[in-house]
Design a protein around this motif. Structure first.
Motif, short mmCIF file in Angstrom:
data_model
loop_
_atom_site.label_atom_id
_atom_site.label_comp_id
_atom_site.label_asym_id
_atom_site.label_seq_id
_atom_site.Cartn_x
_atom_site.Cartn_y
_atom_site.Cartn_z
N ARG A 154 0.83 -1.21 0.00
CA ARG A 154 0.00 0.00 0.00
C ARG A 154 0.86 1.26 0.00
O ARG A 154 0.58 2.23 -0.71
CB ARG A 154 -0.91 -0.01 1.24
N LEU A 155 1.93 1.24 0.81
CA LEU A 155 2.84 2.38 0.87
C LEU A 155 3.53 2.59 -0.47
O LEU A 155 3.65 3.72 -0.96
CB LEU A 155 3.88 2.17 1.97
N ASP A 156 3.98 1.50 -1.09
CA ASP A 156 4.64 1.61 -2.41
C ASP A 156 3.70 2.25 -3.42
O ASP A 156 4.12 3.11 -4.21
CB ASP A 156 5.07 0.23 -2.90
N PHE A 157 2.45 1.82 -3.39
CA PHE A 157 1.49 2.39 -4.34
C PHE A 157 1.29 3.88 -4.08
O PHE A 157 1.26 4.70 -5.00
CB PHE A 157 0.15 1.67 -4.25
N GLU A 158 1.16 4.23 -2.81
CA GLU A 158 0.94 5.63 -2.43
C GLU A 158 2.10 6.50 -2.90
O GLU A 158 1.89 7.58 -3.48
CB GLU A 158 0.78 5.71 -0.91
N SER A 181 1.89 20.34 -2.48
CA SER A 181 0.45 20.41 -2.25
C SER A 181 -0.15 19.05 -1.88
O SER A 181 -1.13 18.97 -1.14
CB SER A 181 -0.26 20.97 -3.49
N GLU A 182 0.45 17.96 -2.40
CA GLU A 182 -0.12 16.64 -2.19
C GLU A 182 0.45 15.91 -0.98
O GLU A 182 -0.24 15.09 -0.37
CB GLU A 182 0.12 15.77 -3.44
N THR A 183 1.69 16.19 -0.64
CA THR A 183 2.34 15.44 0.44
C THR A 183 1.57 15.50 1.76
O THR A 183 1.45 14.47 2.45
CB THR A 183 3.78 15.94 0.64
N PRO A 184 1.02 16.65 2.17
CA PRO A 184 0.27 16.67 3.44
C PRO A 184 -0.92 15.72 3.47
O PRO A 184 -1.39 15.35 4.54
CB PRO A 184 -0.18 18.13 3.55
N LYS A 185 -1.41 15.31 2.30
CA LYS A 185 -2.57 14.41 2.23
C LYS A 185 -2.16 12.95 2.39
O LYS A 185 -3.02 12.08 2.57
CB LYS A 185 -3.29 14.58 0.90
N ALA A 190 4.44 7.59 3.92
CA ALA A 190 4.66 8.02 2.53
C ALA A 190 5.40 9.36 2.49
O ALA A 190 6.27 9.57 1.64
CB ALA A 190 3.33 8.12 1.80
N GLN A 191 5.05 10.25 3.40
CA GLN A 191 5.73 11.54 3.46
C GLN A 191 7.22 11.35 3.74
O GLN A 191 8.08 11.98 3.12
CB GLN A 191 5.11 12.41 4.54
#
Length: 708
Positions: A154-158, A181-185, A190-191
């Motif tokens: 799941r993390l790899d996909f994210e 803009s996307e990283t906080p989501k 993943a971050q």
């Protein structure tokens, strides 16, 4: 001696091919999670799991057979262990591939059955993954392994789906804007993965270098332009645009380091020194001009701070900055919050040279803005005599050169002296230096050998002249009043034992004498609001002190010494405050007014504790018609001082003793009502006799020093 599966003459060689993949033979119903596999039809995940567990078992047996010491001393065993570890790693990779393949196969079947309604995303992974893990309910180890690997899938996909979109932007700036803009989501994992991703770091370094070079180029072109021409205005706008481009990524260490290398040390120095020139003989900047300057310098100053904070500030960059003029450097550093280390080096540069010049004073004023963010550094500056004298130099308070120095210094003082801020040991040294410096009421020359006609006011004189400083120190010194009272009580205790402070009570350096504390309180008392802060805290402490702690057990045990010790601390605090007022550098009417405030606040605090609850809220000795003989005495005394009558230490002492006498008398009657009048009076007379003979000495001593 060797376990099964281990042959000392044959090393464990990792498999050279991928584990055999057995198709999942379980049919999938569109829209549903895969059905459980049949026991007789192992899936690729089953087989990969068995291989992974076998590899783990082999490694575990090896580790149980040979000690770490044996393996370290035998090259063959070292190589064998490396081989088994590699086998485990490869087998786990095979299991992860099998898990991911099964999820994708299930998705593919869904897509073929319902192409418009099947999307491969985190929910798809979760749906198929949960069904897969449920198949291993009877095998806890396999279930845990599958669940762990599902989280990785799941993390790899994210991460990969986010990177794919960023790559499609085709430009580092657009890619980083998208990621920002996307990283906080994204999930925290993943971050973290994206933050350390080599490709993302490459984009940051590429863009940083490009933006830094653009700044250097724009500055050189602007510097060469002729002021007053249209080309000059155009080049100025280009420079501002190049500096603005730094803003979006200025907080990223990789970008910041690359940007500074792109700007180059020489162009950075030229820009900081030359963009806004300061007259070193008469430096000045208006608030409006600083806002203008900050629009330009802010992003670049933030880049410097980010690189410095990450330990990535190029050495030649810092060297170039400190070759700039002190005023120009200070303005640049003020444009964005800097690290403690950078601020310390800047202050040290001023101490070592230009700190006593107009440009140096201007630089200190600029650096003091935001110094409240560096309490440990401020403590260091206060603890060192040279830097403390520099910070309190008269030339720093006037004229105003675009800052409010008194306000900035007071804010920094307040934070640096707040318990728990900065470094505890350095904070103690700072307090000691400040308190002991209040012994000096004379004008004196600066310690660096200035001329006689360039003398600065002493530290205490600066406190007297700048009330915000007194208020800041009073606000934090009030936390040490119990310690100060205890120290003062020790001085006049005689044979009476003074109770120890609680283990968690705040303390200052034992080298500070009671006289020095009184002088410090005197300096703070020069400002009515600072004095008011101390008086209110004193009243609060009284309401928790010796008089408030009288108990039936204490009285019935005739433990007068314990009570006397507590009362002694109360009265020591009283004498400290009144002694400070007596020594304060204020005019006589101001002293009378301060003394009246102290008596109304502190003595009335005692009196209100002694009065019945229904009466106490209505009593104000100065105005209320509801009085007792004692409150009438207080009102008369306060009024006499307001009318200009000279302060009489004996009257102050007599009045205070009356208050204590009334309280103790009422308290004894309340606590031991079964005692006879004679018994109560005997105890009362003993307590008050000791109280007057020991505590009275302290008040008379402080008053005689202050009034003579």
């Amino acid at each position: 001696m060797y376990p099964d599966g281990i042959r000392p003459n044959r090393l464990a060689i990792p498999p050279q091919s991928e584990p055999e993949t057995v198709p999942n033979r379980v049919p999938s119903v569109p829209g549903d999670a895969p059905a459980p596999a049949q026991a007789s039809s192992p899936t690729a995940v089953d087989l990969a799991g068995r291989g992974y567990h076998q590899a783990q078992d082999n490694l575990d047996v090896f580790n149980r057979t040979f000690s770490s010491q044996e393996v370290r001393n035998d090259p063959v065993l070292l190589e064998m262990r490396a081989g088994y570890e590699q086998s485990v790693k490869q087998a786990r990779t095979g299991l992860k591939q099998a898990v991911e393949a099964e999820i994708k196969a299930g998705y593919q079947r869904e897509f073929e059955a319902r192409p418009t309604g099947a999307v491969y995303d985190e929910s798809t992974i979760d749906s198929h993954g949960k069904a897969m893990a449920a198949r291993y309910g009877d095998d806890p180890q396999m279930k845990r392994d599958v669940e762990t690997i599902l989280a990785e899938v799941r993390l790899d996909f994210e991460v990969n789906s986010t990177l794919d979109t960023a790559r499609a932007m085709g430009d580092p700036r657009k890619a980083l804007d998208y990621l920002r803009s996307e990283t906080p989501k994204l999930s925290p994992e993943a971050q973290k993965s994206l933050a350390g991703n080599d490709e993302v770091l490459g984009w940051k370094r590429e863009l940083g270098k490009r933006d830094g070079e653009a700044v250097a180029r724009a500055w050189r072109e602007f510097e060469a332009a002729e002021p007053g021409t249209s080309d000059y205005d155009l080049k100025r706008r280009v420079l501002q645009g190049a500096l603005d481009d730094l803003r979006a990524n200025a907080a990223d260490p990789a970008y910041a380091e690359a940007a500074l290398k792109g700007v180059g040390a020489a162009d950075l120095k030229s820009l900081v020194d030359g963009f806004y020139r300061i007259d070193s003989a008469n430096p000045n900047i208006t608030p409006g001009n600083f806002d203008f300057l900050k629009d330009y310098f802010g992003p670049l100053a933030q880049v410097v701070a980010t690189a410095d904070r990450a330990g990535a500030l190029p050495a030649d960059t810092k060297k170039a900055l400190f070759e700039c003029g002190p005023a120009e450097l200070a303005l640049f550093l003020r444009s964005a919050p800097q690290t403690e280390g950078m601020m310390r080096d800047a202050m040290q540069m001023l101490l070592d040279g230009p700190g006593y010049t107009p440009a140096g004073n201007f630089a200190i004023q600029q650096l003091m803005v935001g110094m409240d963010q560096h309490p440990r550094l401020m403590q260091e500056l206060l603890a060192d005599p040279k830097s403390k004298d520099l910070l309190f130099g008269a030339g720093l308070f006037a004229p105003d050169r675009g800052t409010h120095y008194e306000q900035d210094l007071a804010l920094a003082l307040n934070v640096a002296l707040t318990p728990g801020q900065g470094d505890a040991a350095t904070q103690q040294k700072a307090w000691t230096a400040l308190i002991k410096d209040c012994d000096d009421k004379d004008w004196r020359a600066h310690p660096n050998g200035r001329k006689d006609d360039e003398k600065d006011a002493g530290f205490r004189d600066q406190i007297n002249s700048h009330p915000l400083l007194a208020r800041a120190m009073a606000e934090q010194f009030k936390h040490y009043l119990p310690w100060a009272a205890n120290q003062q009580a020790q001085r006049y205790a005689g044979t009476h034992p003074i109770p120890s402070l609680p283990a968690d009570a705040l303390r200052l350096d034992g080298s500070v004498s009671p006289g020095q504390m009184t002088n410090f309180v005197a300096a703070l008392s020069s400002d009515p609001l600072a004095l008011d802060s101390l008086l209110k805290e004193t009243t609060r402490l009284f309401q928790q002190g010796g008089l408030a702690t009288m108990t039936p057990d204490m009285l019935k045990s005739r433990d007068q010494l314990a009570l006397q010790g507590r009362l002694q601390v109360d009265f020591a605090l009283f004498s400290l405050l009144l002694g400070g007022i007596a020594r304060a550098d204020i005019d006589e009417q101001g002293r009378r007014d301060a003394m009246a405030d102290a008596l109304k606040t502190i003595v009335m605090g005692y009196l209100l504790m002694a009065l019945p609850p229904l009466i106490a809220p209505f009593v104000d000795a100065a105005v209320s018609p509801v009085t007792t003989p004692l409150s009438k005495d207080l009102a008369d005394f306060v009024q006499s001082m307001a009318n200009g009558e000279q302060i009489d230490a004996k009257k102050v002492l007599d009045l205070a003793v009356k208050v204590v006498h009334e309280y103790v008398e009422r308290k004894i009657a309340e606590i031991v009502p079964d005692w006879t009048y004679g018994e109560r009076q005997t105890l009362l007379n003993y307590i008050m006799g000791q109280f007057k003979s020991t505590a009275g000495e302290g008040v008379n001593d402080e008053f005689s020093k202050g009034m003579n």
